[in-house]
Design an enzyme around this catalytic site. Structure first.
Site, mmCIF file in Angstrom:
data_model
loop_
_atom_site.group_PDB
_atom_site.id
_atom_site.type_symbol
_atom_site.label_atom_id
_atom_site.label_comp_id
_atom_site.label_asym_id
_atom_site.label_seq_id
_atom_site.Cartn_x
_atom_site.Cartn_y
_atom_site.Cartn_z
ATOM 1 N N ASP A 65 42.560 77.044 52.103
ATOM 2 C CA ASP A 65 41.557 77.970 51.561
ATOM 3 C C ASP A 65 40.772 77.220 50.494
ATOM 4 O OD1 ASP A 65 40.251 80.505 51.017
ATOM 5 O OD2 ASP A 65 41.430 80.591 49.185
ATOM 6 N N SER A 66 39.672 77.825 50.058
ATOM 7 C CA SER A 66 38.891 77.221 48.980
ATOM 8 C C SER A 66 39.667 77.250 47.660
ATOM 9 C CB SER A 66 37.570 77.974 48.820
ATOM 10 O OG SER A 66 37.829 79.355 48.632
ATOM 11 N N CYS A 102 40.456 80.901 54.692
ATOM 12 C CA CYS A 102 39.205 81.195 53.999
ATOM 13 C C CYS A 102 38.209 81.831 54.978
ATOM 14 C CB CYS A 102 38.645 79.886 53.461
ATOM 15 S SG CYS A 102 37.111 80.074 52.560
ATOM 16 N N GLU A 120 40.638 87.528 40.534
ATOM 17 C CA GLU A 120 41.299 86.410 39.844
ATOM 18 C C GLU A 120 41.637 86.776 38.404
ATOM 19 O OE1 GLU A 120 39.755 82.509 40.456
ATOM 20 O OE2 GLU A 120 39.803 82.744 42.631
ATOM 21 N N CYS A 136 37.230 88.811 53.037
ATOM 22 C CA CYS A 136 37.343 87.757 52.031
ATOM 23 C C CYS A 136 38.795 87.738 51.560
ATOM 24 C CB CYS A 136 36.410 88.034 50.857
ATOM 25 S SG CYS A 136 36.611 86.905 49.471
ATOM 26 N N HIS A 170 40.205 87.441 48.794
ATOM 27 C CA HIS A 170 40.576 88.091 47.533
ATOM 28 C C HIS A 170 40.651 89.616 47.619
ATOM 29 C CE1 HIS A 170 39.569 84.141 46.100
ATOM 30 N NE2 HIS A 170 39.842 84.455 44.842
HETATM 31 N N1 DGL Z 1 38.163 82.149 50.066
HETATM 32 C C1 DGL Z 1 36.807 82.651 50.082
HETATM 33 C C2 DGL Z 1 36.614 83.554 51.314
HETATM 34 O O1 DGL Z 1 37.539 84.128 51.827
HETATM 35 C C3 DGL Z 1 36.463 83.388 48.796
HETATM 36 C C4 DGL Z 1 36.285 82.492 47.602
HETATM 37 C C5 DGL Z 1 35.169 81.487 47.782
HETATM 38 O O2 DGL Z 1 33.980 81.856 47.752
HETATM 39 O O3 DGL Z 1 35.493 80.316 47.986
HETATM 40 O O4 DGL Z 1 35.507 83.679 51.779
#
Ligand code: DGL
Length: 283
Positions: free
Chosen positions: A16-17, A79, A158, A190, A192
């Site tokens: 993931d990012s 992600c 977060e 997403c 989060h």
């Molecule tokens: N992990 C990203 C997503 O699910 C969210 C956070 C980001 O923008 O990197 O799209």
């Protein structure tokens, strides 16, 4: 000695990012507790959701290379942004199976909608990619899909601001246009957003079903691994977490996303270089 259930002891790779993909890891651990996991969070370069397709593709490949160097048997692109933009390419070039979060979420939404009106929330890059619309319309072209980006949800999750007056006002502002479209299903597109579920359900009311892409993805991973005989039955599975920056912050935040103590998080060693064998250069 019965080795049939142990013949794929290699870990599942999840990237993931940043920390958000732990919501996907959490569901995978729940469904497949005997699997070892290598998780990579690209905390040095998060967010991906505000970046261009070119940059997201480049980062996504590097994330996958890191996992390939760790000998993973399957990659989960946790992600949404990376899945939306780069999954087709990963699927084409990787020799091991790769599962993204878009298709499972889209399928669950198409199954759930009664009125045929689905809402999707995600990052700006996920929204721009139109990937959820494409996947839903592949299943049923008559379903109306309304999409909106909710960029403030990532920092709210977060920060742990998942309830109270301010998150509620922000969420109402984002969800109002979707409610006006009369959606009966909302995809949390997403990593989060599962942390905001109770708040969102409160605003949406009981009439709207939320689809958690993380949970749907874990189900797909379990189904694929069962079908392809890739399961392991390790009584002591290893869970290794790597990040590209700030491992202590990841440890602190991660517990809320993973739902359990994370343990030690390591800084990823540099991994750029020639690709390992699971990368098919002939394609
Ligand atoms: N992990 C990203 C997503 O699910 C969210 C956070 C980001 O923008 O990197 O799209």
């Amino acid at each position: 000695m019965n080795t049939s259930s142990e013949h794929k002891p290699q870990p599942i790779g999840i990237f993931d990012s940043g920390v958000g993909g732990l919501t996907v890891a959490r569901q995978i651990i729940k469904l497949l507790p005997e699997e070892s996991i290598v998780y990579f969070g690209d905390t040095a370069r998060v967010p991906y959701g505000t970046k261009s397709d070119r940059i997201v593709r480049e980062f996504t490949w590097e994330d996958c290379l890191f996992l390939l160097w760790h000998g993973v048997k399957l990659i989960v692109a946790a992600c949404n942004t990376a899945s939306a933009i780069a999954l087709d390419e990963l699927d084409r070039y990787l020799q091991i199976p790769v599962v993204g979060v878009i298709k499972p979420g889209a399928r669950a939404a198409a199954e759930s909608t009664q009125r045929g009106i689905v809402g999707v929330i995600g990052t700006q890059a996920t929204v721009d990619s139109k990937s959820y619309q494409k996947e839903i319309h592949r299943i049923d072209p008559d379903i109306q899909v309304h999409v909106t980006s909710c960029p403030l949800f990532v920092p709210l999750a977060e920060e742990g601001w998942t309830e109270g007056e301010i998150p509620k006002l922000i969420a109402e502002k984002y969800l109002q246009p979707l409610l006006l479209e009369n959606i009966d299903t909302l995809i949390l597109g997403c990593t989060h957003y599962p942390l905001l579920k109770p708040l969102l359900q409160d605003i949406l009311g009981d009439e709207v079903t939320m689809v958690d892409s993380a949970l749907e993805t874990a189900k797909d991973v379990a189904a694929l691994m069962t079908a392809q005989d890739m399961l392991s039955s390790d009584p002591d599975p290893q869970r290794n977490f790597y990040v590209s920056d700030l491992p202590r912050r990841f440890e602190d935040l991660g517990q809320r996303f993973l739902g359990e103590q994370i343990g030690t998080v390591s800084i990823a060693e540099p991994w750029k270089g020639s690709p390992p064998s699971q990368f098919d250069e002939t394609k």
